[in-house]
Design an enzyme around this catalytic site. Structure first.
Site, PDB file in Angstrom:
ATOM      1  N   ARG A 193       0.823  -1.202   0.000  1.00  0.00           N
ATOM      2  CA  ARG A 193       0.000   0.000   0.000  1.00  0.00           C
ATOM      3  C   ARG A 193       0.861   1.257   0.000  1.00  0.00           C
ATOM      4  O   ARG A 193       2.028   1.239   0.377  1.00  0.00           O
ATOM      5  CB  ARG A 193      -0.917   0.015   1.233  1.00  0.00           C
ATOM      6  CG  ARG A 193      -1.812  -1.201   1.344  1.00  0.00           C
ATOM      7  CD  ARG A 193      -2.593  -1.223   2.648  1.00  0.00           C
ATOM      8  NE  ARG A 193      -3.589  -0.170   2.698  1.00  0.00           N
ATOM      9  CZ  ARG A 193      -4.334   0.092   3.770  1.00  0.00           C
ATOM     10  NH1 ARG A 193      -4.181  -0.612   4.876  1.00  0.00           N
ATOM     11  NH2 ARG A 193      -5.230   1.060   3.735  1.00  0.00           N
ATOM     12  N   TYR A 229       6.641   7.467  17.301  1.00  0.00           N
ATOM     13  CA  TYR A 229       6.921   7.471  15.865  1.00  0.00           C
ATOM     14  C   TYR A 229       8.174   8.295  15.551  1.00  0.00           C
ATOM     15  O   TYR A 229       9.049   7.852  14.793  1.00  0.00           O
ATOM     16  CB  TYR A 229       5.714   8.033  15.120  1.00  0.00           C
ATOM     17  CG  TYR A 229       5.807   7.970  13.619  1.00  0.00           C
ATOM     18  CD1 TYR A 229       5.636   6.767  12.937  1.00  0.00           C
ATOM     19  CD2 TYR A 229       6.060   9.116  12.865  1.00  0.00           C
ATOM     20  CE1 TYR A 229       5.713   6.705  11.554  1.00  0.00           C
ATOM     21  CE2 TYR A 229       6.134   9.066  11.482  1.00  0.00           C
ATOM     22  CZ  TYR A 229       5.959   7.858  10.829  1.00  0.00           C
ATOM     23  OH  TYR A 229       6.048   7.806   9.460  1.00  0.00           O
ATOM     24  N   ALA A 247      10.642   9.059  17.554  1.00  0.00           N
ATOM     25  CA  ALA A 247      11.818   8.375  18.094  1.00  0.00           C
ATOM     26  C   ALA A 247      12.258   7.255  17.164  1.00  0.00           C
ATOM     27  O   ALA A 247      13.457   7.071  16.906  1.00  0.00           O
ATOM     28  CB  ALA A 247      11.512   7.825  19.484  1.00  0.00           C
ATOM     29  N   LYS A 282      11.742   6.988  13.915  1.00  0.00           N
ATOM     30  CA  LYS A 282      12.243   7.497  12.643  1.00  0.00           C
ATOM     31  C   LYS A 282      13.583   8.210  12.806  1.00  0.00           C
ATOM     32  O   LYS A 282      14.445   8.139  11.914  1.00  0.00           O
ATOM     33  CB  LYS A 282      11.209   8.424  12.000  1.00  0.00           C
ATOM     34  CG  LYS A 282       9.936   7.700  11.560  1.00  0.00           C
ATOM     35  CD  LYS A 282      10.235   6.589  10.560  1.00  0.00           C
ATOM     36  CE  LYS A 282       8.989   5.953   9.988  1.00  0.00           C
ATOM     37  NZ  LYS A 282       9.291   4.890   9.004  1.00  0.00           N
TER      38      LYS A 282
END
Length: 247
Positions: free
Chosen positions: A15, A155, A157, A159
């Site tokens: 996706r 999120y 942290a 990335k």
């Protein structure tokens, strides 16, 4: 940017950005094995579409956070594709909440899926890459890994961790002709961003100098560039595909 005959693994490929990456790699002649977690029908549809480009394509159900699953995927890629030249770590998830309300499991799940998965797949793919003295590793991070975002401590942290991990790996593997780079998408139109309230979308667009959201294909084209000979001398870098948002 000819990738004819190259062999790639793409995690989270059914996706959004992952799907666009699979299609763009195939369009440039790359054989692909992509993973999915639940979307078996979507994976079969994508396989059929990719075959139109005359390349080999396979899909596998796998939990990105599982090292054992990563081992199985790498083994399958070697058996079905003949080797691994390219790894695109794209699998990711969000469980947003303010830190005060964020559960430990929500933090752990996001770290495991977004960050540990990058360790899992990089670890199992670098040996065949080292043996052939060639490899291209592209990790999909996010602009919020560069500047943070309220309600996304887990999120952000994960990335930011991907960026640090990539720089370390780039230094470790450079002597083997293996490059490792990050792509940091900004506001890209996907199912996840389409679900945002209109006011939130408007606020985000106001921060984008190009004044429009990006498309998954914008990210996919950057992936192809980093896989190509045009990027042979680029490693350890984070390229923001964000319309100028992170300037």
């Amino acid at each position: 940017m000819d990738l004819k005959g190259k062999r790639a693994i793409v995690t989270g490929g059914t996706r959004g950005i992952g799907r666009a990456i699979v299609l763009e790699l195939a369009k440039h002649g790359c054989n692909v094995l992509f993973t999915y977690r639940k979307s078996s029908n979507e994976s079969k549809d994508l396989e059929r579409e990719v075959k139109n480009y005359g390349v080999n394509v396979f899909s596998m159900q796998a939990d990105a956070a599982s090292y054992k699953d990563a081992e199985k995927v790498a083994k399958a890629a070697i058996e079905k594709l003949g080797g691994i030249d390219i790894l695109v770590n794209n699998a990711g998830m969000t469980k947003d909440n303010l830190l005060l309300r964020m559960s430990e499991s929500d933090f752990d799940d996001v770290i495991d899926t977004n960050l540990k998965s990058v360790y899992n797949y990089t670890k199992v793919c670098i040996q065949p890459m080292m043996r052939q003295s060639f490899g291209r590793i592209i990790n999909i991070t996010s602009v919020v890994g560069l500047f943070g975002n309220p309600g996304q401590a887990n999120y952000c942290a994960s990335k930011a961790g991907v960026i640090g991990f990539t720089k370390s790996v780039a230094k470790e593997l450079a002597s083997r002709n293996i490059t490792a780079n990050c792509i940091a998408p900004g506001y890209i139109v996907t199912d996840m961003t389409e679900a945002l309230p209109d006011k939130v979308k408007e606020d985000i667009l106001n921060k984008v100098p190009l004044k429009r959201p990006g498309k998954p294909s914008d990210v996919a084209k950057a992936v192809v560039f980093l896989c190509s000979e045009y990027a042979d001398y680029i490693t350890g870098q984070t390229i923001a595909v964000d319309g100028g948002m992170s300037m």
